[in-house]
Design a protein around this motif. Structure first.
Motif, PDB file in Angstrom:
ATOM      1  N   TYR A  36      37.802  18.334  -7.341  1.00  0.00           N
ATOM      2  CA  TYR A  36      38.462  19.480  -6.744  1.00  0.00           C
ATOM      3  C   TYR A  36      39.962  19.395  -7.050  1.00  0.00           C
ATOM      4  O   TYR A  36      40.515  18.296  -7.161  1.00  0.00           O
ATOM      5  N   GLN A  38      43.810  20.855  -5.623  1.00  0.00           N
ATOM      6  CA  GLN A  38      44.537  21.513  -4.537  1.00  0.00           C
ATOM      7  C   GLN A  38      45.963  21.774  -5.006  1.00  0.00           C
ATOM      8  O   GLN A  38      46.771  20.846  -5.089  1.00  0.00           O
ATOM      9  N   PHE A  90      41.129  15.739  -6.170  1.00  0.00           N
ATOM     10  CA  PHE A  90      40.216  14.962  -5.338  1.00  0.00           C
ATOM     11  C   PHE A  90      38.874  14.800  -6.030  1.00  0.00           C
ATOM     12  O   PHE A  90      38.294  15.787  -6.500  1.00  0.00           O
ATOM     13  N   TRP A 105      34.863  11.783   0.256  1.00  0.00           N
ATOM     14  CA  TRP A 105      36.033  12.175  -0.517  1.00  0.00           C
ATOM     15  C   TRP A 105      36.868  10.956  -0.922  1.00  0.00           C
ATOM     16  O   TRP A 105      37.005  10.009  -0.144  1.00  0.00           O
ATOM     17  N   LEU A 107      40.771   9.588  -1.948  1.00  0.00           N
ATOM     18  CA  LEU A 107      42.053   9.821  -1.277  1.00  0.00           C
ATOM     19  C   LEU A 107      42.971  10.744  -2.055  1.00  0.00           C
ATOM     20  O   LEU A 107      44.033  11.108  -1.562  1.00  0.00           O
TER      21      LEU A 107
END
Lengths: 115, 113
Positions: A36, A38, A90, A105, A107
């Motif tokens: 992912y 962000q 991630f 997940w 870090l």
């Protein structure tokens, strides 16, 4: 205990350079694997995923990742980084325990891009 | 149309107050989640609802109470806010449950003074 490790907390690359972000997991079987991204001030967006089959998967924004079972790794790569790729990345895994799936997940790795 | 929308985006409040964050998804997903992201970007699952039924309730203080009026909405109410509650709260949805393919809202940044 099952875990996801992203060894690099912070990486800086120059625009146009290649990129590899590392992800390792500890789990006996092959999990589902995800990356992912962000962007600053935003929510997380799925870049790519691996469930089974071809171990090299293509994602959005020119990213790819390779699953290596022998190394329990799922590293993210991009051949030429753009300034807009500066973000937090991630890695995540879903452990398949029957109906009791668990999402774990890493870090995160913060990517900075120099002009 | 935003797939997963949260309101408010920013929330600044005093210690001891009660506040709510609302989340709505228009993806037709069965499962919704609340995550907390701290200042070090660490993501922690708080709650998960599947078809309005609570599935995950991690070790979260009982000052936090989720409520799902229908499967498109998952709200988070926080009582007696503390300094340590300051964080970004993300709502997410998926279908089916916990396949790892989550759609996230843009987050609600809560600051407790």
């Amino acid at each position: 205990a099952q875990s996801v490790t992203q060894p690099d907390i912070h990486i800086t690359v120059s625009e146009g350079a290649s990129l590899e972000l590392r992800c390792n997991y500890s789990y006996g079987a092959t999990p589902y694997l995800f990356w992912y991204v962000q962007s600053p001030g935003q929510g997380l967006q799925l870049l790519l995923k691996y469930f089974s089959g071809d171990t090299l998967v293509q994602g959005i924004k020119g990213f790819e990742a390779e699953f290596k079972r022998s190394q329990s790794s799922f590293n993210l790569r991009k051949p030429s980084v753009h300034w807009s790729d500066a973000a937090e990345y991630f890695c995540a895994v879903v452990l398949n325990a029957g109906n009791n799936r668990k999402l774990i997940w890493g870090l995160g790795t913060s990517l900075a891009v120099n002009p | 149309d935003t797939a997963v929308s949260q309101t408010p985006k920013y929330l600044v409040t005093q210690m001891g107050n009660d506040k709510s964050i609302k989340c709505e998804q228009n993806l037709g997903h069965d499962t919704m989640y609340w995550y907390k992201q701290d200042s070090k970007k660490f993501l922690k699952i708080m709650f998960s609802y599947n078809n309005k039924e609570l599935i995950i309730n991690e070790t979260v203080p009982n000052r936090f109470s989720p409520k799902s009026p229908d499967k498109a909405h998952l709200n988070l109410h926080i009582n007696s806010l503390e300094l340590g509650d300051s964080a970004v709260y993300f709502c997410a949805s998926s279908s089916p449950y916990n396949t790892g393919e989550l759609f996230f809202g843009e987050g609600s940044r809560l600051t407790v003074l």
